[in-house]
Write an enzyme that holds these catalytic residues in place. Structure first.
Site, PDB file in Angstrom:
ATOM      1  N   GLU A   1      -5.886  -5.227  10.800  1.00  0.00           N
ATOM      2  CA  GLU A   1      -4.371  -4.092  10.691  1.00  0.00           C
ATOM      3  C   GLU A   1      -5.283  -3.136  12.146  1.00  0.00           C
ATOM      4  O   GLU A   1      -6.092  -2.274  11.987  1.00  0.00           O
ATOM      5  CB  GLU A   1      -4.971  -3.369  10.080  1.00  0.00           C
ATOM      6  CG  GLU A   1      -4.252  -3.913   8.215  1.00  0.00           C
ATOM      7  CD  GLU A   1      -4.025  -2.630   7.495  1.00  0.00           C
ATOM      8  OE1 GLU A   1      -2.583  -2.795   7.151  1.00  0.00           O
ATOM      9  OE2 GLU A   1      -4.346  -1.841   6.812  1.00  0.00           O
TER      10      GLU A   1
ATOM     11  N   GLY B   1       1.716   2.390  10.903  1.00  0.00           N
ATOM     12  CA  GLY B   1       3.054   3.186  10.458  1.00  0.00           C
ATOM     13  C   GLY B   1       3.419   3.814  11.987  1.00  0.00           C
ATOM     14  O   GLY B   1       4.216   5.141  12.476  1.00  0.00           O
TER      15      GLY B   1
ATOM     16  N   SER C   1       2.848  -1.939  10.781  1.00  0.00           N
ATOM     17  CA  SER C   1       4.969  -1.857  10.578  1.00  0.00           C
ATOM     18  C   SER C   1       5.251  -3.162  10.424  1.00  0.00           C
ATOM     19  O   SER C   1       5.601  -3.792  11.028  1.00  0.00           O
ATOM     20  CB  SER C   1       4.974  -1.463  12.198  1.00  0.00           C
ATOM     21  OG  SER C   1       4.604  -0.465  12.378  1.00  0.00           O
TER      22      SER C   1
ATOM     23  N   GLU D   1      -7.183   3.854   7.721  1.00  0.00           N
ATOM     24  CA  GLU D   1      -6.952   6.096   7.360  1.00  0.00           C
ATOM     25  C   GLU D   1      -8.390   6.523   6.827  1.00  0.00           C
ATOM     26  O   GLU D   1      -8.473   7.645   7.117  1.00  0.00           O
ATOM     27  CB  GLU D   1      -6.170   5.985   6.191  1.00  0.00           C
ATOM     28  CG  GLU D   1      -4.506   6.118   7.895  1.00  0.00           C
ATOM     29  CD  GLU D   1      -3.055   5.443   6.780  1.00  0.00           C
ATOM     30  OE1 GLU D   1      -3.145   5.573   5.891  1.00  0.00           O
ATOM     31  OE2 GLU D   1      -2.118   5.201   7.575  1.00  0.00           O
TER      32      GLU D   1
ATOM     33  N   HIS E   1     -10.193   0.923   4.545  1.00  0.00           N
ATOM     34  CA  HIS E   1      -8.876   0.816   5.822  1.00  0.00           C
ATOM     35  C   HIS E   1      -9.142   2.455   6.772  1.00  0.00           C
ATOM     36  O   HIS E   1      -9.743   2.639   6.489  1.00  0.00           O
ATOM     37  CB  HIS E   1      -7.431   1.656   4.866  1.00  0.00           C
ATOM     38  CG  HIS E   1      -6.292   1.837   4.811  1.00  0.00           C
ATOM     39  ND1 HIS E   1      -5.721   2.603   5.831  1.00  0.00           N
ATOM     40  CD2 HIS E   1      -5.168   0.993   5.158  1.00  0.00           C
ATOM     41  CE1 HIS E   1      -4.316   1.990   6.123  1.00  0.00           C
ATOM     42  NE2 HIS E   1      -4.312   1.441   5.805  1.00  0.00           N
TER      43      HIS E   1
ATOM     44  N   LYS F   1       0.112   4.077  -0.645  1.00  0.00           N
ATOM     45  CA  LYS F   1      -0.940   5.862   0.465  1.00  0.00           C
ATOM     46  C   LYS F   1      -0.976   6.003  -1.023  1.00  0.00           C
ATOM     47  O   LYS F   1      -0.215   5.780  -1.836  1.00  0.00           O
ATOM     48  CB  LYS F   1      -0.135   5.318   1.643  1.00  0.00           C
ATOM     49  CG  LYS F   1      -0.274   4.326   2.816  1.00  0.00           C
ATOM     50  CD  LYS F   1      -0.427   4.952   3.834  1.00  0.00           C
ATOM     51  CE  LYS F   1      -0.317   3.642   5.155  1.00  0.00           C
ATOM     52  NZ  LYS F   1      -0.772   4.095   6.177  1.00  0.00           N
TER      53      LYS F   1
ATOM     54  N   ASN G   1       0.936  -1.051   0.219  1.00  0.00           N
ATOM     55  CA  ASN G   1       0.014  -0.022   0.060  1.00  0.00           C
ATOM     56  C   ASN G   1       1.045   1.103  -0.044  1.00  0.00           C
ATOM     57  O   ASN G   1       1.216   1.929   1.171  1.00  0.00           O
ATOM     58  CB  ASN G   1      -1.088  -0.042   1.145  1.00  0.00           C
ATOM     59  CG  ASN G   1      -1.720   1.257   1.355  1.00  0.00           C
ATOM     60  OD1 ASN G   1      -1.693   2.386   0.473  1.00  0.00           O
ATOM     61  ND2 ASN G   1      -2.166   1.446   2.002  1.00  0.00           N
TER      62      ASN G   1
HETATM   63  C1  PEP Z   1      -1.374  -0.247   6.270  1.00  0.00           C
HETATM   64  O1  PEP Z   1      -1.414   1.618   6.074  1.00  0.00           O
HETATM   65  O2  PEP Z   1      -1.839  -0.388   5.696  1.00  0.00           O
HETATM   66  C2  PEP Z   1       0.412   0.176   6.993  1.00  0.00           C
HETATM   67  C3  PEP Z   1      -0.015  -1.462   7.773  1.00  0.00           C
HETATM   68  O3  PEP Z   1       1.171   0.405   7.208  1.00  0.00           O
HETATM   69  P1  PEP Z   1       2.627   0.805   7.918  1.00  0.00           P
HETATM   70  O4  PEP Z   1       3.188  -1.244   7.040  1.00  0.00           O
HETATM   71  O5  PEP Z   1       2.904   1.562   7.921  1.00  0.00           O
HETATM   72  O6  PEP Z   1       2.105   0.433   9.423  1.00  0.00           O
END
Ligand code: PEP
Length: 242
Positions: free
Chosen positions: A153, A159, A199, A85, A83, A10, A8
């Protein structure tokens, strides 16, 4: 069960550039790349691509929105829906997410449906119930579903550099599978791959995947360098999801 790694991007482009990045990853059945909309066609010409979001409508006066059919026209096979976000920063409710899932399925896209609790909910012991409710909320949108992917998630892990542990993940994936079996049509409830995101790095995949239940990873930060994302993809071979 199929294994996947989803990159992703983003609202980023990998430092090395789109073509160099995608060519470094190569065309693989177990990798999906989700670029920002303007780069979707370019990525989809080279490998399996996903939209990062879609509208809950097929067309019309919805300035700034992108319909699932349009993603398909650009070559996407998947779309990320729900997601955290989108839910948190753009106020997407369970109902809106359910409508997006339904429209994505109508367009022939495979939804990558995201669920996950925040820190407070986890501390109060409500993670399983919260995620189960998110799963239940889309159940009635799945009448016509052929294929769907679930991504667990936890918001506290996205993040932040604070990934879930293998044992948290083992418990949550077990509970998520149970919720799918209670609320989703039988043919997807037992077969939908359950990914983990939050992460993920090449350094922690063996702990995260060691529980025998995770079918792969949804990766944000660590996917922005092909070398690191490729190392995560290599870890898929060591997974043995039940
Ligand atoms: C995400 O935004 O789907 C995600 C898992 O981000 P990160 O790996 O940076 O935590």
């Amino acid at each position: 069960m199929k294994r996947f790694a989803v990159a992703n991007w983003k609202m980023n482009v990998p430092a090395e550039g789109i073509e160099t990045y995608v060519q470094a990853i190569g065309r693989r059945d177990d990798v999906v790349i989700a670029p920002p909309f303007p780069y979707l066609k370019e990525v989809a010409a080279l490998t399996t691509a996903a939209g990062q979001n879609c509208a809950d409508q097929r067309s019309g006066a919805f300035t700034g929105e992108v319909a699932p059919d349009m993603l398909r026209d650009c070559g996407a096979s998947f779309v990320i829906v729900g997601h955290s976000e989108r839910r948190r920063l753009f106020g997407e409710s369970d109902d809106l997410v359910a409508r997006k899932v339904s429209k994505a399925i109508d367009a022939g896209l495979t939804p990558i449906f995201c669920v996950g609790e925040d820190q407070l909910i986890r501390e109060r012991g409500g993670a399983v119930r919260f995620v189960s409710n998110q799963i239940r909320a889309v159940g009635s949108s799945l009448e016509k579903v052929g294929e769907i992917v679930v991504a667990y998630e936890p918001i506290w892990a996205i993040g932040t550099g604070r990934n879930a542990t293998g044992s948290i993940l083992a418990e949550m994936v077990y509970e998520i599978r149970g919720a799918l079996q209670r609320f989703w049509p039988a043919h997807v409830a037992s077969t939908a791959p359950i990914l983990y995101g939050g992460s993920v790095t090449p350094e922690n995949i063996d702990d995260l995947g060691g529980n025998g239940r995770v079918a792969g990873y949804l990766v944000g930060g660590a996917c922005l360098e092909s070398r690191r994302f490729l190392a995560i993809c290599s870890g898929l071979e060591r997974l043995d999801p039940a």
